[in-house]
Structure formats: structure tokens, C-alpha cells
Design a protein around this motif. Structure first.
Motif, PDB file in Angstrom:
ATOM      1  N   MET A  44       0.849  -1.197   0.000  1.00  0.00           N
ATOM      2  CA  MET A  44       0.000   0.000   0.000  1.00  0.00           C
ATOM      3  C   MET A  44       0.884   1.248   0.000  1.00  0.00           C
ATOM      4  O   MET A  44       1.810   1.362   0.801  1.00  0.00           O
ATOM      5  N   ARG A  45       0.614   2.195  -0.908  1.00  0.00           N
ATOM      6  CA  ARG A  45       1.446   3.380  -1.026  1.00  0.00           C
ATOM      7  C   ARG A  45       1.229   4.298   0.162  1.00  0.00           C
ATOM      8  O   ARG A  45       0.114   4.531   0.604  1.00  0.00           O
ATOM      9  N   GLN A  46       2.337   4.828   0.706  1.00  0.00           N
ATOM     10  CA  GLN A  46       2.256   5.762   1.796  1.00  0.00           C
ATOM     11  C   GLN A  46       1.646   7.083   1.327  1.00  0.00           C
ATOM     12  O   GLN A  46       1.707   7.428   0.158  1.00  0.00           O
ATOM     13  N   ARG A  47       1.064   7.795   2.296  1.00  0.00           N
ATOM     14  CA  ARG A  47       0.549   9.116   1.976  1.00  0.00           C
ATOM     15  C   ARG A  47       1.703  10.021   1.554  1.00  0.00           C
ATOM     16  O   ARG A  47       2.791   9.975   2.127  1.00  0.00           O
ATOM     17  N   PRO A  48       1.505  10.826   0.532  1.00  0.00           N
ATOM     18  CA  PRO A  48       2.598  11.697   0.083  1.00  0.00           C
ATOM     19  C   PRO A  48       2.967  12.714   1.173  1.00  0.00           C
ATOM     20  O   PRO A  48       2.118  13.141   1.963  1.00  0.00           O
ATOM     21  N   LEU A  49       4.237  13.046   1.204  1.00  0.00           N
ATOM     22  CA  LEU A  49       4.694  14.072   2.137  1.00  0.00           C
ATOM     23  C   LEU A  49       4.128  15.426   1.721  1.00  0.00           C
ATOM     24  O   LEU A  49       4.116  15.773   0.550  1.00  0.00           O
ATOM     25  N   ARG A  50       3.652  16.145   2.707  1.00  0.00           N
ATOM     26  CA  ARG A  50       3.212  17.524   2.471  1.00  0.00           C
ATOM     27  C   ARG A  50       4.221  18.428   3.164  1.00  0.00           C
ATOM     28  O   ARG A  50       4.517  18.243   4.341  1.00  0.00           O
ATOM     29  N   LEU A  51       4.712  19.401   2.414  1.00  0.00           N
ATOM     30  CA  LEU A  51       5.850  20.152   2.902  1.00  0.00           C
ATOM     31  C   LEU A  51       5.580  21.648   2.841  1.00  0.00           C
ATOM     32  O   LEU A  51       5.096  22.164   1.840  1.00  0.00           O
ATOM     33  N   ARG A  52       5.911  22.320   3.958  1.00  0.00           N
ATOM     34  CA  ARG A  52       5.901  23.775   4.020  1.00  0.00           C
ATOM     35  C   ARG A  52       7.214  24.215   4.643  1.00  0.00           C
ATOM     36  O   ARG A  52       7.665  23.624   5.638  1.00  0.00           O
ATOM     37  N   LEU A  53       7.813  25.230   4.052  1.00  0.00           N
ATOM     38  CA  LEU A  53       9.063  25.733   4.618  1.00  0.00           C
ATOM     39  C   LEU A  53       9.257  27.195   4.257  1.00  0.00           C
ATOM     40  O   LEU A  53       8.577  27.736   3.378  1.00  0.00           O
ATOM     41  N   ALA A  54      10.209  27.830   4.945  1.00  0.00           N
ATOM     42  CA  ALA A  54      10.513  29.238   4.684  1.00  0.00           C
ATOM     43  C   ALA A  54      11.411  29.354   3.466  1.00  0.00           C
ATOM     44  O   ALA A  54      12.428  28.656   3.363  1.00  0.00           O
ATOM     45  N   ASP A  55      11.041  30.227   2.530  1.00  0.00           N
ATOM     46  CA  ASP A  55      11.838  30.411   1.322  1.00  0.00           C
ATOM     47  C   ASP A  55      12.996  31.367   1.596  1.00  0.00           C
ATOM     48  O   ASP A  55      13.270  31.738   2.749  1.00  0.00           O
ATOM     49  N   ALA A  56      13.678  31.799   0.551  1.00  0.00           N
ATOM     50  CA  ALA A  56      14.865  32.642   0.707  1.00  0.00           C
ATOM     51  C   ALA A  56      14.556  33.978   1.354  1.00  0.00           C
ATOM     52  O   ALA A  56      15.436  34.590   1.966  1.00  0.00           O
ATOM     53  N   LEU A  57      13.311  34.437   1.251  1.00  0.00           N
ATOM     54  CA  LEU A  57      12.925  35.711   1.849  1.00  0.00           C
ATOM     55  C   LEU A  57      12.261  35.534   3.199  1.00  0.00           C
ATOM     56  O   LEU A  57      11.742  36.498   3.770  1.00  0.00           O
ATOM     57  N   GLY A  58      12.247  34.285   3.715  1.00  0.00           N
ATOM     58  CA  GLY A  58      11.660  34.024   5.017  1.00  0.00           C
ATOM     59  C   GLY A  58      10.163  33.844   5.016  1.00  0.00           C
ATOM     60  O   GLY A  58       9.542  33.788   6.076  1.00  0.00           O
ATOM     61  N   VAL A  59       9.570  33.724   3.842  1.00  0.00           N
ATOM     62  CA  VAL A  59       8.119  33.547   3.724  1.00  0.00           C
ATOM     63  C   VAL A  59       7.804  32.053   3.706  1.00  0.00           C
ATOM     64  O   VAL A  59       8.368  31.306   2.895  1.00  0.00           O
ATOM     65  N   THR A  60       6.934  31.600   4.592  1.00  0.00           N
ATOM     66  CA  THR A  60       6.569  30.185   4.635  1.00  0.00           C
ATOM     67  C   THR A  60       5.633  29.864   3.471  1.00  0.00           C
ATOM     68  O   THR A  60       4.593  30.514   3.292  1.00  0.00           O
ATOM     69  N   ARG A  61       6.015  28.851   2.696  1.00  0.00           N
ATOM     70  CA  ARG A  61       5.271  28.521   1.486  1.00  0.00           C
ATOM     71  C   ARG A  61       5.074  27.015   1.384  1.00  0.00           C
ATOM     72  O   ARG A  61       5.893  26.228   1.876  1.00  0.00           O
ATOM     73  N   SER A  62       3.993  26.603   0.742  1.00  0.00           N
ATOM     74  CA  SER A  62       3.780  25.197   0.430  1.00  0.00           C
ATOM     75  C   SER A  62       4.650  24.817  -0.753  1.00  0.00           C
ATOM     76  O   SER A  62       4.772  25.582  -1.714  1.00  0.00           O
ATOM     77  N   VAL A  63       5.234  23.639  -0.687  1.00  0.00           N
ATOM     78  CA  VAL A  63       6.087  23.158  -1.761  1.00  0.00           C
ATOM     79  C   VAL A  63       5.294  22.180  -2.611  1.00  0.00           C
ATOM     80  O   VAL A  63       4.823  21.154  -2.115  1.00  0.00           O
ATOM     81  N   ALA A  64       5.143  22.492  -3.871  1.00  0.00           N
ATOM     82  CA  ALA A  64       4.340  21.669  -4.770  1.00  0.00           C
ATOM     83  C   ALA A  64       5.212  20.619  -5.454  1.00  0.00           C
ATOM     84  O   ALA A  64       6.396  20.849  -5.711  1.00  0.00           O
ATOM     85  N   PRO A  65       4.647  19.444  -5.763  1.00  0.00           N
ATOM     86  CA  PRO A  65       5.405  18.440  -6.520  1.00  0.00           C
ATOM     87  C   PRO A  65       5.496  18.833  -7.990  1.00  0.00           C
ATOM     88  O   PRO A  65       4.789  19.728  -8.459  1.00  0.00           O
ATOM     89  N   GLY A  66       6.375  18.147  -8.719  1.00  0.00           N
ATOM     90  CA  GLY A  66       6.483  18.362 -10.155  1.00  0.00           C
ATOM     91  C   GLY A  66       7.886  18.716 -10.574  1.00  0.00           C
ATOM     92  O   GLY A  66       8.523  19.586  -9.976  1.00  0.00           O
ATOM     93  N   HIS A  67       8.389  18.016 -11.601  1.00  0.00           N
ATOM     94  CA  HIS A  67       9.713  18.255 -12.153  1.00  0.00           C
ATOM     95  C   HIS A  67       9.611  18.476 -13.653  1.00  0.00           C
ATOM     96  O   HIS A  67       8.760  17.887 -14.330  1.00  0.00           O
ATOM     97  N   GLU A  68      10.481  19.326 -14.174  1.00  0.00           N
ATOM     98  CA  GLU A  68      10.571  19.528 -15.613  1.00  0.00           C
ATOM     99  C   GLU A  68      11.761  18.747 -16.147  1.00  0.00           C
ATOM    100  O   GLU A  68      12.779  18.603 -15.466  1.00  0.00           O
ATOM    101  N   VAL A  69      11.619  18.247 -17.367  1.00  0.00           N
ATOM    102  CA  VAL A  69      12.711  17.516 -18.007  1.00  0.00           C
ATOM    103  C   VAL A  69      13.652  18.524 -18.652  1.00  0.00           C
ATOM    104  O   VAL A  69      13.252  19.298 -19.521  1.00  0.00           O
ATOM    105  N   VAL A  70      14.908  18.514 -18.223  1.00  0.00           N
ATOM    106  CA  VAL A  70      15.923  19.372 -18.801  1.00  0.00           C
ATOM    107  C   VAL A  70      16.616  18.667 -19.962  1.00  0.00           C
ATOM    108  O   VAL A  70      16.880  19.262 -21.007  1.00  0.00           O
ATOM    109  N   ALA A  71      16.916  17.387 -19.789  1.00  0.00           N
ATOM    110  CA  ALA A  71      17.561  16.585 -20.847  1.00  0.00           C
ATOM    111  C   ALA A  71      17.226  15.122 -20.610  1.00  0.00           C
ATOM    112  O   ALA A  71      17.029  14.689 -19.476  1.00  0.00           O
TER     113      ALA A  71
END
Length: 494
Positions: free
Chosen positions: A1-28
Motif C-alpha cells: 500500500m502506497r504511503q501518503r505523500p509528504l506535504r511540505l511547508r518551509l521558509a523560502d529565501a525571503l523568510g516567507v513560509t510557502r507550500s512546496v508543490a510536486p512536479g519536475h521539468e525535463v531538462v535533458a
């Protein structure tokens, strides 16, 4: 059974807490077994399930992201994956990058993206095939200043090219320009990718901030702007910018477009009249200041100051509101709203008092036509250039008013009117200290109600003043002078 996906919030470079969304772009992608992951995203386990079984995976992660993601996130990184600290000279064929990485930590990821886009920068700096060094100007459609700036660099012996981002990349692949210049951060994206490309290529980056610098910076999301050569037209901003971490700040006033020296009187309907040129608001003003309005008590004080000939400028509003931190965030706009509304009230007051002469023409947007208590002839806006220069040359006087958004600033009219052979009556702004006092005192008013008297008093010496000012501007205050100074500051001067 697949585990529940991690949900992540953290402070960005400016100190603002933001939700981190999944998704990657193909570079090569080349179908081989080697993979490089640039930024793991919020759920390393879910990411691992998307990569082919048996792949040899290396990953690069921003240290601040890894530290803020938490222990559960770190434990989810597959043990077989190898962490690397930087991009190598030879990259694996399969590369993916977390889509949100640059937005979260642009100061870390912008140089990484620059390495991907520009793996082999051009060689040492030197002249092009014509024997000239090149200055690149960030593409700025409709810019009033860019053509004059380009002429200034051309007169200093540089080839000049206006480029968009793709054009910049193509240039950096084959040559090393002397400078990449932006006006008001146009062409410098909010996450610092263009700046990082130039840094990788060894090309100095400069931004000439003709407008309020903190308004310009309010949309920038990376601290990397602190490393840009910042040229401010108003020296009031030098100290605050340095206090905010800027390492290279230079005062560089506006200047005269050399083309204005060719002007001649060609608008007989303006002969003997006062001319006011300007708009009632900058484009998209309400969207820029959305949700902000001046404090009512401070606004009453500001309007009283204007009637006395005092200046409730950006610095005054900052002190009155108790604000000394202008970036990041919207505090700069909160201060700016008060200064901008003060500027509108000041221009309205100037127009009303100048209209009392019975010989005022206003050239600007249609909003001025509804100004109560002012009887003047109206002309619609004209483009910056020869038509405007001819109007300056034709009028008896041009009436100027400096925006309180620039406490020590000057306007383009402080240079162009004189270059065109006109005569400027200006309000008593601190930026006038750039010029000799014996020239400024004869054309300066402190209170708007002094304009009719000043216009009468200048009748006898108007032409002599205009000639003296024109000589000064030609000798010291053209865009060629400013281009030379800029090149000296970035280490490219003669």
C-alpha cells in the motif's frame, strides 16, 4: 500500500513560509541509466517511483531547502542516491529539475540554471570583428531613455545592441560584452536568472534606476540584486540601498538627450505661453498600490505642507510611518502611496497657480481637463523626442514639478528643456544642488503661488539664462557623460 505523500511547508529565501508543490521539468533525456535530479521537491519517495528502476541517480539540493524540509523528508531520500555539491563539467544525459526550486531559493538555483543554459561561455573580453567592445541593453519596448542611452555609449566608441533573454544567451555564447545594462530592472527577471547568466560569462550587470529604486525592487524575489551595479538618479537612495545590503551603488543623474540640441521653435501657438508637460499618474498605478491608501492624519499634514512650499516626499512619509525597511515586502509601496498622492496634489496646485497667468498650456493625459479651478489650453500627450523638443523650444517657459517619490531627484525636463533652447521654471527640489546656484536661483519657486511672479521677473533675462543653461548641459550633462561615468564605475572606462 502506497504511503501518503509528504506535504511540505518551509521558509523560502525571503523568510516567507510557502507550500512546496510536486512536479519536475525535463531538462535533458537520453534513455541511459544516469540521472541527475536538481531539487528533490516535497516527496523524494514519490519522485523515486517516477524514475526507472535500476537508474543511477545523483542529486543536487539547496542546503537551505534540505535543512528546512525536516527529518521525515531527509529520511525519504533513497539511500542509493548520491548527493553532489555542484554541477560537474560533464552532465548525465537525463536531467530533471524541481519546477518550484528557482522560486523558493533563487540565489542558489539561478547559477545552476545558468550552468545548464551556458555550459561554455565565450573566451576573454575583447573587441568584436569591427574592433569595438559591445554594450548590451536589456530590451525595453517603448522606453524613453533607452535610445538616448544607446547614443551615449555609441559616442564613447562602443557597439550597442538591444537584446531579449534569448538574444543575450546567444551573445554570451560567442562574445564577452563590456556591460549588460537594464533600465529600471527591465530584462532582469525577478528570480535572477539573467543576472546569473551574465555572472557566469564574466559580464558586469548594471541597473540604472530612473524611478524610485525600492518600487522597482518590490517585485524582485532574489537577494542577488545586491550584487548588481546600481545607478540611482536620486542620491537620497544611496544610503538606504547600502543599508539593505547593496554592495555597489552609484549616483548617476538623468541627462540631456543630444538630439534635443537640434530643436527649433516650431509651435507658434505656444509662443509667449507657459507649458506644463506631464501625466496625472504612471501606468497601472492603482494595481501597483492595490489596497493601500495614505493615512488620513498624515495626508492632512502633507497637503498643508504643500501649500507652504514644503515637500512631503518619500523620506518624509517613511519617517512619518516609522518605516526604514523597504525590501522585501510591500512596505516600500505603502510609503510610496503617500508620496505619489502628494505628487499628484502638488502638480494640481502647480497647474492651478500657473494657470493664474492666463497663458498656460497643459500637455498630458485627459485627466487634467477635469481639474477644477484651472483655466488652461489643453494638448494631448506627445511622444518623447523631436515633437516634444520643439514644444520646449517654442514655449516662453516650461513649468516643472519634481515627484516626491524621488526626494533628491530631478526630471528629464531639467536637462532636455535647456538642451532644446527652452527655459524651465522648477520647484525647489534638493536635486538642484547638481547645478550652480547662480543658475538655479533665478528659475526656482518654492511655493506654487510664486509661479506667476517668477514668470514676470524672468522676462528680461530669460534668453540669457537659457543660453547659459544650454552651455552647461552640453558641457557636463548629456547621456554621453553618463555612459562614460557608468563605464568607469564598472571598470570598463578608458
Amino acid at each position: 500500500m502506497r504511503q501518503r505523500p509528504l506535504r511540505l511547508r518551509l521558509a523560502d529565501a525571503l523568510g516567507v513560509t510557502r507550500s512546496v508543490a510536486p512536479g519536475h521539468e525535463v531538462v535533458a533525456r537520453d534513455g541511459g541509466p544516469d540521472w541527475l535530479v536538481l531539487g528533490l521537491g516535497p516527496d523524494p519517495t514519490a519522485l523515486a517511483a517516477e524514475i526507472p528502476a535500476g537508474a543511477r541517480v545523483a542529486y543536487l539540493e539547496c542546503p537551505a531547502f534540505a535543512a528546512g524540509a525536516g527529518e521525515a523528508w531527509r529520511a525519504a531520500v533513497p539511500a542509493s542516491w548520491r548527493r553532489v555539491e555542484a554541477l560537474g563539467p560533464i552532465l548525465p544525459g537525463n536531467i530533471v529539475m524541481h519546477r518550484q526550486a528557482l522560486q523558493l531559493f533563487p540565489d542558489f538555483w539561478a547559477p545552476v540554471r545558468a550552468g545548464l543554459l551556458l555550459p561554455s561561455p565565450a573566451g576573454p573580453a575583447g573587441p568584436d570583428a569591427t574592433g569595438q567592445r559591445t554594450v548590451l541593453l536589456a530590451e525595453t519596448p517603448g522606453s524613453m531613455l533607452l535610445p538616448a542611452i544607446a547614443r551615449g555609449f555609441g559616442e564613447e566608441g562602443f557597439a550597442v545592441a538591444e537584446v531579449d533573454r534569448q538574444g543575450l544567451l546567444e551573445r554570451l555564447e560567442r562574445e564577452r560584452p563590456a556591460l549588460f545594462l537594464s533600465v529600471n530592472f527591465a530584462g532582469l527577471d525577478r528570480f535572477g536568472e539573467v543576472q546569473a547568466l551574465c555572472a557566469r560569462a564574466g559580464v558586469p550587470v548594471a541597473a540604472w534606476l530612473a524611478d524610485n529604486p525600492f518600487h522597482v525592487l518590490s517585485g524582485v524575489r532574489t537577494p542577488a540584486w545586491r550584487d548588481v551595479h546600481l545607478f540611482v538618479t536620486d542620491d537620497w537612495f544611496v544610503a538606504p540601498l547600502r543599508a539593505h545590503g547593496a554592495s555597489r551603488v552609484h549616483h548617476l543623474p538623468l541627462a540631456a538627450d543630444p538630439a534635443f540640441f537640434a530643436a527649433a521653435p516650431d509651435r507658434p501657438e505656444l509662443a509667449g505661453r507657459l507649458l506644463f508637460v506631464g501625466r496625472s499618474a504612471f501606468p497601472d498605478k492603482e494595481a501597483f498600490f492595490s489596497g493601500l491608501s495614505p493615512d488620513p492624519a498624515l495626508w492632512r499634514e502633507a497637503t498643508a505642507m504643500l501649500s507652504r512650499g514644503e515637500r512631503p516626499d518619500y523620506g518624509w512619509w517613511a519617517r512619518a510611518l516609522g518605516i526604514d525597511t523597504f525590501w522585501p515586502g510591500l512596505a516600500a509601496r505603502r510609503v510610496g502611496r503617500g508620496a505619489e498622492e502628494s505628487g499628484l496634489a502638488w502638480r494640481e496646485l502647480v497647474i492651478r497657480e500657473a494657470a493664474a497667468t492666463g497663458a498656460l498650456t497643459v500637455c498630458g493625459d485627459a485627466a487634467w481637463k477635469g481639474l477644477a479651478g484651472a483655466d488652461f489650453a489643453y494638448l494631448p500627450p506627445v511622444p518623447y523626442g523631436p515633437v516634444l523638443a520643439g514644444m520646449y523650444a517654442s514655449a516662453r517657459y516650461v513649468v516643472g514639478a519634481v515627484s516626491p517619490l524621488l526626494p533628491h531627484g530631478l526630471t528629464q525636463r531639467h536637462f532636455d528643456v535647456w538642451a532644446a533652447g527652452g527655459c524651465l521654471l522648477t520647484d525647489a527640489a534638493p536635486g538642484l544642488a547638481l547645478f550652480p546656484e547662480e543658475l538655479t536661483r533665478s528659475v526656482t519657486y518654492a511655493r506654487a503661488r510664486d509661479i506667476p511672479r517668477l514668470a514676470r521677473e524672468r522676462q528680461g533675462d530669460r534668453d540669457g539664462l537659457a543660453a547659459a543653461w544650454r552651455e552647461l548641459v552640453a558641457a557636463r550633462h548629456t547621456y554621453r557623460h553618463r555612459a562614460r561615468r557608468m563605464l568607469e564605475c564598472v571598470g570598463e572606462g578608458a
